[in-house]
Design a protein around this motif. Structure first.
Motif, PDB file in Angstrom:
ATOM      1  N   GLY A 211     -29.489   0.267 -29.727  1.00  0.00           N
ATOM      2  CA  GLY A 211     -29.315   0.574 -28.305  1.00  0.00           C
ATOM      3  C   GLY A 211     -30.200   1.709 -27.851  1.00  0.00           C
ATOM      4  N   ASN A 212     -30.440   2.664 -28.743  1.00  0.00           N
ATOM      5  CA  ASN A 212     -31.382   3.765 -28.505  1.00  0.00           C
ATOM      6  C   ASN A 212     -31.182   4.427 -27.137  1.00  0.00           C
ATOM      7  OD1 ASN A 212     -33.460   5.510 -29.111  1.00  0.00           O
ATOM      8  ND2 ASN A 212     -35.091   4.107 -28.464  1.00  0.00           N
ATOM      9  N   GLY A 213     -29.935   4.809 -26.867  1.00  0.00           N
ATOM     10  CA  GLY A 213     -29.641   5.510 -25.621  1.00  0.00           C
ATOM     11  C   GLY A 213     -29.186   4.621 -24.482  1.00  0.00           C
ATOM     12  N   ASN A 214     -29.278   3.315 -24.644  1.00  0.00           N
ATOM     13  CA  ASN A 214     -28.885   2.394 -23.574  1.00  0.00           C
ATOM     14  C   ASN A 214     -27.440   1.917 -23.695  1.00  0.00           C
ATOM     15  OD1 ASN A 214     -31.902   2.275 -23.323  1.00  0.00           O
ATOM     16  ND2 ASN A 214     -31.392   0.738 -21.788  1.00  0.00           N
ATOM     17  N   VAL A 215     -26.756   2.267 -24.794  1.00  0.00           N
ATOM     18  CA  VAL A 215     -25.399   1.761 -24.978  1.00  0.00           C
ATOM     19  C   VAL A 215     -24.409   2.888 -25.255  1.00  0.00           C
ATOM     20  CG1 VAL A 215     -26.196  -0.475 -25.834  1.00  0.00           C
ATOM     21  CG2 VAL A 215     -25.703   1.368 -27.463  1.00  0.00           C
ATOM     22  N   GLU A 216     -23.167   2.633 -24.858  1.00  0.00           N
ATOM     23  CA  GLU A 216     -22.041   3.525 -25.151  1.00  0.00           C
ATOM     24  C   GLU A 216     -21.069   2.763 -26.039  1.00  0.00           C
ATOM     25  OE1 GLU A 216     -18.106   5.343 -22.841  1.00  0.00           O
ATOM     26  OE2 GLU A 216     -19.853   4.673 -21.678  1.00  0.00           O
ATOM     27  N   LEU A 217     -20.639   3.362 -27.150  1.00  0.00           N
ATOM     28  CA  LEU A 217     -19.734   2.700 -28.090  1.00  0.00           C
ATOM     29  C   LEU A 217     -18.307   3.189 -27.916  1.00  0.00           C
ATOM     30  CD1 LEU A 217     -22.410   1.791 -29.350  1.00  0.00           C
ATOM     31  CD2 LEU A 217     -21.447   2.283 -31.597  1.00  0.00           C
ATOM     32  N   VAL A 218     -17.371   2.242 -27.931  1.00  0.00           N
ATOM     33  CA  VAL A 218     -15.947   2.564 -27.858  1.00  0.00           C
ATOM     34  C   VAL A 218     -15.252   1.892 -29.041  1.00  0.00           C
ATOM     35  CG1 VAL A 218     -13.831   2.430 -26.504  1.00  0.00           C
ATOM     36  CG2 VAL A 218     -16.042   2.645 -25.328  1.00  0.00           C
ATOM     37  N   LEU A 219     -14.718   2.671 -29.975  1.00  0.00           N
ATOM     38  CA  LEU A 219     -14.011   2.128 -31.136  1.00  0.00           C
ATOM     39  C   LEU A 219     -12.517   2.089 -30.820  1.00  0.00           C
ATOM     40  CD1 LEU A 219     -15.822   3.970 -34.084  1.00  0.00           C
ATOM     41  CD2 LEU A 219     -16.370   1.772 -33.033  1.00  0.00           C
ATOM     42  N   THR A 220     -11.940   0.891 -30.853  1.00  0.00           N
ATOM     43  CA  THR A 220     -10.529   0.747 -30.501  1.00  0.00           C
ATOM     44  C   THR A 220      -9.912  -0.468 -31.164  1.00  0.00           C
ATOM     45  OG1 THR A 220      -8.968   0.518 -28.632  1.00  0.00           O
ATOM     46  CG2 THR A 220     -11.087  -0.583 -28.418  1.00  0.00           C
ATOM     47  N   GLY A 221      -8.637  -0.372 -31.573  1.00  0.00           N
ATOM     48  CA  GLY A 221      -7.912  -1.501 -32.151  1.00  0.00           C
ATOM     49  C   GLY A 221      -8.259  -1.759 -33.606  1.00  0.00           C
ATOM     50  N   ASP A 222      -7.436  -2.596 -34.251  1.00  0.00           N
ATOM     51  CA  ASP A 222      -7.617  -2.917 -35.669  1.00  0.00           C
ATOM     52  C   ASP A 222      -8.411  -4.197 -35.888  1.00  0.00           C
ATOM     53  OD1 ASP A 222      -6.179  -0.703 -36.555  1.00  0.00           O
ATOM     54  OD2 ASP A 222      -4.265  -1.758 -36.397  1.00  0.00           O
ATOM     55  N   THR A 223      -8.473  -5.073 -34.891  1.00  0.00           N
ATOM     56  CA  THR A 223      -9.169  -6.352 -35.049  1.00  0.00           C
ATOM     57  C   THR A 223     -10.076  -6.589 -33.846  1.00  0.00           C
ATOM     58  OG1 THR A 223      -7.509  -7.682 -33.885  1.00  0.00           O
ATOM     59  CG2 THR A 223      -7.171  -7.320 -36.254  1.00  0.00           C
ATOM     60  N   PHE A 224     -10.912  -7.613 -33.978  1.00  0.00           N
ATOM     61  CA  PHE A 224     -11.765  -8.019 -32.861  1.00  0.00           C
ATOM     62  C   PHE A 224     -10.916  -8.346 -31.644  1.00  0.00           C
ATOM     63  CE2 PHE A 224     -13.002 -11.867 -30.547  1.00  0.00           C
ATOM     64  CZ  PHE A 224     -14.066 -11.350 -29.825  1.00  0.00           C
ATOM     65  N   ASP A 225      -9.810  -9.042 -31.862  1.00  0.00           N
ATOM     66  CA  ASP A 225      -8.976  -9.477 -30.743  1.00  0.00           C
ATOM     67  C   ASP A 225      -8.362  -8.299 -29.998  1.00  0.00           C
ATOM     68  OD1 ASP A 225      -8.721 -12.649 -31.325  1.00  0.00           O
ATOM     69  OD2 ASP A 225      -8.760 -11.510 -33.180  1.00  0.00           O
ATOM     70  N   ASP A 226      -8.066  -7.219 -30.728  1.00  0.00           N
ATOM     71  CA  ASP A 226      -7.517  -6.024 -30.090  1.00  0.00           C
ATOM     72  C   ASP A 226      -8.553  -5.382 -29.166  1.00  0.00           C
ATOM     73  OD1 ASP A 226      -5.124  -6.291 -31.484  1.00  0.00           O
ATOM     74  OD2 ASP A 226      -5.829  -5.075 -33.166  1.00  0.00           O
ATOM     75  N   CYS A 227      -9.776  -5.220 -29.667  1.00  0.00           N
ATOM     76  CA  CYS A 227     -10.788  -4.553 -28.839  1.00  0.00           C
ATOM     77  C   CYS A 227     -11.276  -5.468 -27.721  1.00  0.00           C
ATOM     78  CB  CYS A 227     -11.936  -4.021 -29.690  1.00  0.00           C
ATOM     79  SG  CYS A 227     -13.098  -5.227 -30.302  1.00  0.00           S
ATOM     80  N   LEU A 228     -11.137  -6.782 -27.895  1.00  0.00           N
ATOM     81  CA  LEU A 228     -11.520  -7.721 -26.838  1.00  0.00           C
ATOM     82  C   LEU A 228     -10.704  -7.477 -25.573  1.00  0.00           C
ATOM     83  CD1 LEU A 228     -12.986 -10.230 -25.765  1.00  0.00           C
ATOM     84  CD2 LEU A 228     -11.238 -11.629 -26.895  1.00  0.00           C
ATOM     85  N   LYS A 229      -9.408  -7.256 -25.729  1.00  0.00           N
ATOM     86  CA  LYS A 229      -8.540  -7.011 -24.572  1.00  0.00           C
ATOM     87  C   LYS A 229      -9.002  -5.776 -23.801  1.00  0.00           C
ATOM     88  CE  LYS A 229      -4.445  -9.075 -26.737  1.00  0.00           C
ATOM     89  NZ  LYS A 229      -3.065  -8.810 -27.254  1.00  0.00           N
ATOM     90  N   GLU A 230      -9.320  -4.728 -24.536  1.00  0.00           N
ATOM     91  CA  GLU A 230      -9.785  -3.489 -23.907  1.00  0.00           C
ATOM     92  C   GLU A 230     -11.126  -3.713 -23.194  1.00  0.00           C
ATOM     93  OE1 GLU A 230      -8.203  -0.586 -23.795  1.00  0.00           O
ATOM     94  OE2 GLU A 230      -6.489  -1.269 -24.988  1.00  0.00           O
ATOM     95  N   ALA A 231     -12.003  -4.467 -23.833  1.00  0.00           N
ATOM     96  CA  ALA A 231     -13.324  -4.715 -23.250  1.00  0.00           C
ATOM     97  C   ALA A 231     -13.229  -5.506 -21.949  1.00  0.00           C
ATOM     98  CB  ALA A 231     -14.203  -5.451 -24.259  1.00  0.00           C
ATOM     99  N   LEU A 232     -12.365  -6.517 -21.932  1.00  0.00           N
ATOM    100  CA  LEU A 232     -12.219  -7.338 -20.727  1.00  0.00           C
ATOM    101  C   LEU A 232     -11.649  -6.522 -19.569  1.00  0.00           C
ATOM    102  CD1 LEU A 232     -10.874 -10.645 -22.326  1.00  0.00           C
ATOM    103  CD2 LEU A 232     -13.132 -10.268 -21.312  1.00  0.00           C
ATOM    104  N   ALA A 233     -10.690  -5.650 -19.883  1.00  0.00           N
ATOM    105  CA  ALA A 233     -10.108  -4.802 -18.833  1.00  0.00           C
ATOM    106  C   ALA A 233     -11.158  -3.839 -18.286  1.00  0.00           C
ATOM    107  CB  ALA A 233      -8.922  -4.017 -19.405  1.00  0.00           C
ATOM    108  N   TYR A 234     -11.980  -3.289 -19.165  1.00  0.00           N
ATOM    109  CA  TYR A 234     -13.040  -2.360 -18.746  1.00  0.00           C
ATOM    110  C   TYR A 234     -14.073  -3.073 -17.876  1.00  0.00           C
ATOM    111  CZ  TYR A 234     -16.619   1.284 -19.133  1.00  0.00           C
ATOM    112  OH  TYR A 234     -17.544   2.270 -18.850  1.00  0.00           O
ATOM    113  N   THR A 235     -14.411  -4.295 -18.269  1.00  0.00           N
ATOM    114  CA  THR A 235     -15.399  -5.076 -17.514  1.00  0.00           C
ATOM    115  C   THR A 235     -14.954  -5.280 -16.077  1.00  0.00           C
ATOM    116  OG1 THR A 235     -16.011  -6.264 -19.531  1.00  0.00           O
ATOM    117  CG2 THR A 235     -16.684  -7.249 -17.445  1.00  0.00           C
ATOM    118  N   GLU A 236     -13.696  -5.679 -15.923  1.00  0.00           N
ATOM    119  CA  GLU A 236     -13.155  -5.930 -14.573  1.00  0.00           C
ATOM    120  C   GLU A 236     -13.079  -4.644 -13.756  1.00  0.00           C
ATOM    121  OE1 GLU A 236      -9.243  -8.007 -12.438  1.00  0.00           O
ATOM    122  OE2 GLU A 236      -9.452  -7.992 -14.629  1.00  0.00           O
ATOM    123  N   ALA A 237     -12.642  -3.574 -14.396  1.00  0.00           N
ATOM    124  CA  ALA A 237     -12.477  -2.305 -13.684  1.00  0.00           C
ATOM    125  C   ALA A 237     -13.809  -1.740 -13.194  1.00  0.00           C
ATOM    126  CB  ALA A 237     -11.780  -1.286 -14.580  1.00  0.00           C
TER     127      ALA A 237
END
Length: 417
Positions: free
Chosen positions: A119-145
């Motif tokens: 990403g070299n400065g173009n991306v922000e990382l958010v580590l959350t949840g124990d599985t892909f499915d857990d972080c997917l929920k957070e990502a979708l909510a962030y996208t909409e917001a």
């Protein structure tokens, strides 16, 4: 079911042209050892040598590059166990857009660092949840917001189309290929490449493979639609999802001839063999297509076969765990609770008379700190040959050592080992 040969949603040639100069046309390598063992011609499609060391860049770039200027100005979001994240990060840098990437907290550090690097400065990382499915929920909510564009890891036609370019390259390099084995997580690779193969060669044998601990596509096949698994084994992190995509399920159901499951221990053995015998570094998901060969050897006998090595993002810190899982699967490592007889020289007797000449104690600790001399001990033993195990048990019984075989008790094993 849809007719993939006429599916106008997928244009693999256009995707191939779009990715030209962005992704590597990865090598298709003949493997003499595997070919001799399985009595066929086996070629490895080396997506572990891709720019981001996995095929995931193909789908990510194919989708992001088709966004309009307004969408690119707002930025993109994704959820990923690692490889899709790196593909999105690379694409964000290449196309000059901002990306917010959600990853499970258990993602190997190596994949996190690689994502930041691409990403070299173009991306922000958010580590959350124990599985892909857990972080997917957070990502979708962030996208909409934040009114951004979500880049799915697999369940999107543009992503599927991009992954399908793996198939375009294979057909270009080996037009007379007769069978292809592909790993399945969410199903994007198998859906895309499988659809392309089926268009070009209707009679080609297509096999998908999942880890035994995360049988999401097998479950979907059995239930005539995607199902959400209650729990999964996260070890094969690149292919461990609780639920496959709706689009990928429909396509995989249409194009795959078979879906097989491989134990995680077998995957580990394959990782070690590929490294030791071929100097190929693969991640667990990348080893699936080779690990499954024992299960489909009759189907592929005499054919020209391609195994897709999907990725090589393996953290060196995981190698001890990989070796351990391999030894357990191969029956070469066993753990016991041993209650030593309350008589002088019991431990010496165990070492000299119970252990075989090729056996080795790899772990020894008394469980009760207050009775170290005669209390129960946790003992790990590595055998030279798996066939030596029955004789080891017989010698324990003959010398009156009371033992509990921890390998046979998963709950006890997880608690103590």
């Amino acid at each position: 079911m849809m007719d993939t040969a006429k599916n106008t949603q997928l244009d693999f040639d256009a995707a191939f042209a779009r990715l030209n100069g962005v992704v590597k046309n990865t090598p298709l390598e003949y493997n003499a050892g595997l070919s001799e063992k399985y009595e066929c011609e086996i070629y490895l499609k080396r997506e572990d040598l891709q720019v981001v060391r996995s095929y995931k860049l193909r789908g990510a770039y194919n989708m992001i590059s088709q966004l309009n200027e307004e969408q690119l100005s707002r930025g993109v979001v994704c959820a990923s166990a690692g490889n899709h994240a790196q593909g999105v990060a690379f694409s964000c840098k290449k196309l000059g857009t901002k990306g917010v990437i959600f990853m499970p907290e258990i993602t190997p550090k190596q994949k996190v660092k690689q994502t930041e690097m691409f990403g070299n400065g173009n991306v922000e990382l958010v580590l959350t949840g124990d599985t892909f499915d857990d972080c997917l929920k957070e990502a979708l909510a962030y996208t909409e917001a934040h009114n951004m564009t979500f880049i799915p890891p697999f369940d999107n036609y543009r992503v599927i189309e991009g992954q399908g370019t793996v198939g375009v390259e294979i057909m270009n390099d080996l037009p007379d290929v007769e069978a292809v084995i592909m790993p399945v997580g969410g199903g994007g690779l198998a859906a895309g490449a499988g659809s392309y193969f089926r268009q070009q060669k209707p009679d080609i044998l297509l096999i998908g493979v999942e880890p035994e601990g995360a049988p999401s596509m097998v479950g979907a096949f059995e239930n005539n639609g995607p199902v959400t698994l209650g729990t999964i084994d996260r070890f094969v992190d690149g292919a461990a999802v609780k639920r496959v995509g709706s689009l990928t399920y429909e396509l995989c159901r249409e194009v795959l001839d078979d879906m097989l499951l491989v134990p995680e221990g077998k995957v580990c053995t394959t990782i070690l063999k590929l490294y030791n015998e071929d100097a190929i570094v693969v991640e667990p998901a990348g080893a699936l297509s080779v690990a499954v060969l024992d299960l489909c050897k009759e189907q592929i006998k005499g054919k020209k076969v391609v195994c897709v090595i999907s990725g090589g993002n393996n953290d060196i810190e995981r190698m001890q765990e990989i070796k351990e899982k391999s030894l357990l699967y191969e029956g070469l490592k066993h753990y016991f609770i041993v209650r030593f007889p309350q008589r002088p020289g019991a431990l010496k007797l165990f070492v000299n008379n119970v252990l075989g000449p090729g056996d080795d104690i790899t772990r020894f600790e008394f469980i009760k700190k207050t009775s170290k001399e005669n209390g129960p001990a946790l003992v790990g033993i590595e055998l030279k040959n798996a066939e030596d195990y029955p004789a080891l048990l017989q010698r324990m019984e003959a010398h009156r050592f009371d033992v509990i075989e921890i390998n046979r008790d998963q709950t006890l094993f997880e608690y103590l080992v």
